[in-house]
Enzyme design. Sequence first.
Site, PDB file in Angstrom:
ATOM      1  CE1 TYR A   1      -9.255  -3.335   0.250  1.00  0.00           C
ATOM      2  CE2 TYR A   1      -8.414  -1.383  -0.853  1.00  0.00           C
ATOM      3  CZ  TYR A   1      -8.203  -2.529  -0.099  1.00  0.00           C
ATOM      4  OH  TYR A   1      -6.936  -2.867   0.298  1.00  0.00           O
TER       5      TYR A   1
ATOM      6  CG  PHE B   1     -13.273   0.478   7.283  1.00  0.00           C
ATOM      7  CD1 PHE B   1     -12.824  -0.039   6.079  1.00  0.00           C
ATOM      8  CD2 PHE B   1     -13.933  -0.375   8.155  1.00  0.00           C
ATOM      9  CE1 PHE B   1     -13.031  -1.370   5.743  1.00  0.00           C
ATOM     10  CE2 PHE B   1     -14.155  -1.702   7.834  1.00  0.00           C
ATOM     11  CZ  PHE B   1     -13.697  -2.205   6.617  1.00  0.00           C
TER      12      PHE B   1
ATOM     13  CD  GLU C   1      -8.819  -9.343  -3.462  1.00  0.00           C
ATOM     14  OE1 GLU C   1      -9.644  -8.921  -2.646  1.00  0.00           O
ATOM     15  OE2 GLU C   1      -7.647  -9.680  -3.145  1.00  0.00           O
TER      16      GLU C   1
ATOM     17  NE  ARG D   1      -6.820 -13.637   5.529  1.00  0.00           N
ATOM     18  CZ  ARG D   1      -7.286 -12.417   5.279  1.00  0.00           C
ATOM     19  NH1 ARG D   1      -7.038 -11.841   4.126  1.00  0.00           N
ATOM     20  NH2 ARG D   1      -7.977 -11.757   6.181  1.00  0.00           N
TER      21      ARG D   1
ATOM     22  NE  ARG E   1      -2.219  -6.211   7.135  1.00  0.00           N
ATOM     23  CZ  ARG E   1      -3.250  -6.939   6.764  1.00  0.00           C
ATOM     24  NH1 ARG E   1      -3.642  -7.957   7.508  1.00  0.00           N
ATOM     25  NH2 ARG E   1      -3.898  -6.655   5.665  1.00  0.00           N
TER      26      ARG E   1
ATOM     27  CG  HIS F   1      -5.581  -6.365   0.157  1.00  0.00           C
ATOM     28  ND1 HIS F   1      -6.711  -6.516   0.928  1.00  0.00           N
ATOM     29  CD2 HIS F   1      -5.777  -7.124  -0.961  1.00  0.00           C
ATOM     30  CE1 HIS F   1      -7.561  -7.319   0.282  1.00  0.00           C
ATOM     31  NE2 HIS F   1      -7.021  -7.705  -0.858  1.00  0.00           N
TER      32      HIS F   1
ATOM     33  CE  LYS G   1      -3.894  -2.169   2.447  1.00  0.00           C
ATOM     34  NZ  LYS G   1      -4.885  -1.979   3.531  1.00  0.00           N
TER      35      LYS G   1
ATOM     36  CB  THR H   1      -6.914  -6.383   9.794  1.00  0.00           C
ATOM     37  OG1 THR H   1      -7.335  -7.571   9.124  1.00  0.00           O
ATOM     38  CG2 THR H   1      -7.288  -5.174   8.965  1.00  0.00           C
TER      39      THR H   1
ATOM     40  CG  ASN I   1      -3.501  -2.649   6.923  1.00  0.00           C
ATOM     41  OD1 ASN I   1      -3.403  -2.124   5.819  1.00  0.00           O
ATOM     42  ND2 ASN I   1      -4.431  -3.536   7.212  1.00  0.00           N
TER      43      ASN I   1
HETATM   44  P1  CMP Z   1      -7.189  -4.691   3.842  1.00  0.00           P
HETATM   45  O1  CMP Z   1      -6.671  -6.071   4.017  1.00  0.00           O
HETATM   46  O2  CMP Z   1      -6.652  -3.879   2.712  1.00  0.00           O
HETATM   47  O3  CMP Z   1      -8.784  -4.759   3.698  1.00  0.00           O
HETATM   48  C1  CMP Z   1      -9.598  -3.643   3.953  1.00  0.00           C
HETATM   49  C2  CMP Z   1      -8.873  -2.568   4.712  1.00  0.00           C
HETATM   50  O4  CMP Z   1      -9.691  -1.661   5.418  1.00  0.00           O
HETATM   51  C3  CMP Z   1      -8.007  -3.196   5.777  1.00  0.00           C
HETATM   52  O5  CMP Z   1      -6.911  -3.855   5.181  1.00  0.00           O
HETATM   53  C4  CMP Z   1      -7.666  -1.993   6.645  1.00  0.00           C
HETATM   54  O6  CMP Z   1      -6.540  -1.251   6.170  1.00  0.00           O
HETATM   55  C5  CMP Z   1      -8.903  -1.106   6.477  1.00  0.00           C
HETATM   56  N1  CMP Z   1      -9.702  -1.026   7.695  1.00  0.00           N
HETATM   57  C6  CMP Z   1      -9.932   0.079   8.426  1.00  0.00           C
HETATM   58  N2  CMP Z   1     -10.719  -0.183   9.482  1.00  0.00           N
HETATM   59  C7  CMP Z   1     -11.025  -1.507   9.423  1.00  0.00           C
HETATM   60  C8  CMP Z   1     -11.807  -2.389  10.233  1.00  0.00           C
HETATM   61  N3  CMP Z   1     -12.443  -1.970  11.332  1.00  0.00           N
HETATM   62  N4  CMP Z   1     -11.880  -3.697   9.875  1.00  0.00           N
HETATM   63  C9  CMP Z   1     -11.257  -4.149   8.763  1.00  0.00           C
HETATM   64  N5  CMP Z   1     -10.496  -3.353   7.946  1.00  0.00           N
HETATM   65  C10 CMP Z   1     -10.377  -2.045   8.273  1.00  0.00           C
END
Ligand code: CMP
Length: 141
Positions: free
Chosen positions: A51, A59, A128, A87, A104, A117, A11, A93, A114
């Site tokens: 997304y 968010f 994806e 993962r 992360r 992805h 990211k 996350t 973070n």
């Molecule tokens: P990612 O794996 O890119 O998938 C969705 C993204 O939303 C996640 O990583 C986070 O960077 C962001 N995000 C922000 N708040 C939340 C939340 N409460 N739960 C999950 N993802 C979140």
Amino acid sequence: MSIQRTLSIIKPDATRRSLVGKINAKIEDAGLVIIAQKMLRLTKEQAKAFYKIHEERSFYEDLCSNMVKGPIVVQVLEGDNAVKVYRDTMGATNPANAEPGTIRHEFGESIDLNSVHGSDAPETAAQEIAFFFSQIEICRE
Ligand code: CMP
């Protein structure tokens, strides 16, 4: 043994801090093979489309804004059980909950920033990967 592919995104918060090499080292140390990789900048419309599954979440707007703040690196990773392996390599996350040694934990700044992805299932991975790559861009043996 189940050879899978998964999509990874490094990211904008990570490309801004020149972490691509360090993140790739963690990916390769986990036994995953980078079989496609490119750097690009998403438009807001593209980030929203990627997304879309999160469009009802609180968010969503912040997530899409963060994804267009700078270049991203998109990758196809291949290996045994690649979806779960990546993962586990990324960690939780929220970096505050991520295990030491994970991407992360080492590099994430917050749940919004973070660093990476990764697809959450083989079916999502296929969708994806197709979002970013054509067949001709993916290396095969
Ligand atoms: P990612 O794996 O890119 O998938 C969705 C993204 O939303 C996640 O990583 C986070 O960077 C962001 N995000 C922000 N708040 C939340 C939340 N409460 N739960 C999950 N993802 C979140």
